[in-house]
Design a protein around this motif. Structure first.
Motif, PDB file in Angstrom:
ATOM      1  N   THR A 104       0.802  -1.231   0.000  1.00 57.36           N
ATOM      2  CA  THR A 104       0.000   0.000   0.000  1.00 57.36           C
ATOM      3  C   THR A 104       0.833   1.279   0.000  1.00 57.36           C
ATOM      4  O   THR A 104       0.291   2.353  -0.227  1.00 57.36           O
ATOM      5  CB  THR A 104      -0.892   0.070   1.255  1.00 57.36           C
ATOM      6  OG1 THR A 104      -0.033   0.233   2.402  1.00 57.36           O
ATOM      7  CG2 THR A 104      -1.735  -1.173   1.423  1.00 57.36           C
ATOM      8  N   CYS A 106       1.678   2.738   2.500  1.00 56.06           N
ATOM      9  CA  CYS A 106       1.324   3.484   3.721  1.00 56.06           C
ATOM     10  C   CYS A 106       2.469   3.353   4.727  1.00 56.06           C
ATOM     11  O   CYS A 106       3.085   2.305   4.820  1.00 56.06           O
ATOM     12  CB  CYS A 106       0.081   2.892   4.388  1.00 56.06           C
ATOM     13  SG  CYS A 106      -1.427   3.160   3.490  1.00 56.06           S
ATOM     14  N   LYS A 151     -10.755  -0.881   4.148  1.00 58.44           N
ATOM     15  CA  LYS A 151     -11.451   0.297   3.603  1.00 58.44           C
ATOM     16  C   LYS A 151     -12.136   1.082   4.722  1.00 58.44           C
ATOM     17  O   LYS A 151     -12.722   0.486   5.629  1.00 58.44           O
ATOM     18  CB  LYS A 151     -12.493  -0.176   2.598  1.00 58.44           C
ATOM     19  CG  LYS A 151     -13.161   0.928   1.841  1.00 58.44           C
ATOM     20  CD  LYS A 151     -14.038   0.335   0.758  1.00 58.44           C
ATOM     21  CE  LYS A 151     -15.167   1.279   0.441  1.00 58.44           C
ATOM     22  NZ  LYS A 151     -16.451   0.638   0.444  1.00 58.44           N
ATOM     23  N   SER A 168      -7.315   2.553   3.530  1.00 55.25           N
ATOM     24  CA  SER A 168      -7.591   3.288   2.305  1.00 55.25           C
ATOM     25  C   SER A 168      -9.064   3.672   2.235  1.00 55.25           C
ATOM     26  O   SER A 168      -9.904   3.028   2.855  1.00 55.25           O
ATOM     27  CB  SER A 168      -7.231   2.356   1.136  1.00 55.25           C
ATOM     28  OG  SER A 168      -7.866   2.736  -0.027  1.00 55.25           O
ATOM     29  N   LEU A 172      -8.663  -1.679  -1.859  1.00 56.50           N
ATOM     30  CA  LEU A 172      -7.582  -2.147  -2.720  1.00 56.50           C
ATOM     31  C   LEU A 172      -7.684  -3.668  -2.887  1.00 56.50           C
ATOM     32  O   LEU A 172      -8.477  -4.309  -2.219  1.00 56.50           O
ATOM     33  CB  LEU A 172      -6.230  -1.724  -2.157  1.00 56.50           C
ATOM     34  CG  LEU A 172      -5.931  -2.047  -0.688  1.00 56.50           C
ATOM     35  CD1 LEU A 172      -5.332  -3.413  -0.552  1.00 56.50           C
ATOM     36  CD2 LEU A 172      -5.041  -0.994  -0.112  1.00 56.50           C
TER      37      LEU A 172
END
Ligand code: BTN
Length: 260
Positions: A104, A106, A151, A168, A172
């Motif tokens: 990701t 992140c 999510k 997110s 994803l």
């Protein structure tokens, strides 16, 4: 919404030592893994799109709504003593953290023992359970339960609103993230060598050098985290300069009470 399927996971994995069971709804993947442990072999991956009764550490629930997350239990063979696997949770937290950042991009942090946070909010919890060999204290199998809020949802129960987050705003491809996590768990189950994860874990820990508080045996303690030792325990310097060693439980960075 990209569905979770074993074909897609295997495609990302490139090889497949696992057997997969994928459910739309289940009570808890960890509970199911435990119930069926004697009838099935290890190297199993159980995934659900939704859990009705997701379990967390310390008897808590794990909120597991449909289409939003990854709720997965992996059963691996151990045949080890407790002390051989005392760093299991450190190893699992490290491989999950690594996989999340890789897939990701992140930037996450690990909160001792094995929560993963993004922007100060918990996005992943891990519940490892040991299955003992009958009449011995040998650990035959371990069930690694991983829950990830993928999510964003506005529907977190009120008690989670301020502390839970997600990876997110979009859903994803969960298959890719699951595969990356399984690659890490494959390594763990092949080697059962956890020391090598300690430095990664410490480098990504959000608690080192932080002031924390916790409740132990009904008493509240305040201190500063000065280290994580070779057994994965937290070393806390208290106000009177004595060192407390925490083996498990819950700490808080801030001022509210939590139980250990
Ligand atoms: C925690 O944060 O306290 C641990 C949460 C672990 C949740 C996962 S979701 C998949 C597996 N099945 C469960 O019932 N719990 C774990």
């Amino acid at each position: 919404m990209i569905e979770i399927t074993s074909d897609k996971i295997i495609e990302y994995l490139g090889q497949n030592p696992f057997s997969f069971e994928i459910f739309n709804v289940i009570d808890s993947t960890n509970v199911y893994a435990k119930k069926t442990i004697s009838e099935k072999s290890s190297n199993r991956v159980i995934i659900a799109d939704k859990q009705l009764n997701g379990r967390g550490r310390c008897g808590r629930d794990f909120y597991s709504p449909a289409d939003n997350g990854i709720y997965m239990s992996v059963v691996i063979k151990a045949d080890k003593t407790y002390s051989d696997i005392e760093l299991l949770t450190i190893g699992v937290a490290s491989v999950v953290h690594y996989a999340i950042e890789k897939v990701t991009a992140c930037k996450c942090e690990i909160k001792w023992v094995n929560d993963i946070l993004l922007n100060q909010k918990k996005i992943c919890g891990i519940l490892c359970e040991n299955i003992l060999e009958r009449n011995t204290d040998k650990v035959k199998n371990v069930i690694i339960g991983i829950g990830i809020n993928v999510k964003t949802t506005k529907d977190f129960p009120p008690e989670l609103q301020d502390i839970a987050g997600a990876l997110s705003t979009e859903l994803l491809d969960r298959n890719m993230l699951i595969a990356e996590i399984l690659k890490g768990i494959m390594k763990i189950s092949e080697e059962f060598n956890f020391e090598k994860y300690l430095s990664y874990y410490k480098a990504n820990s959000m608690v080192l050098n932080k002031n924390i508080n916790y409740v132990k045996n009904g008493q509240m303690f305040f201190g500063k985290v000065i280290g994580i030792n070779s057994s994965g325990n937290l070393e806390v310097e208290l106000a009177d300069k004595t060192i407390d060693i925490l083996k498990s439980g819950e700490i808080r960075i801030g001022k509210e009470n939590v139980k250990v």
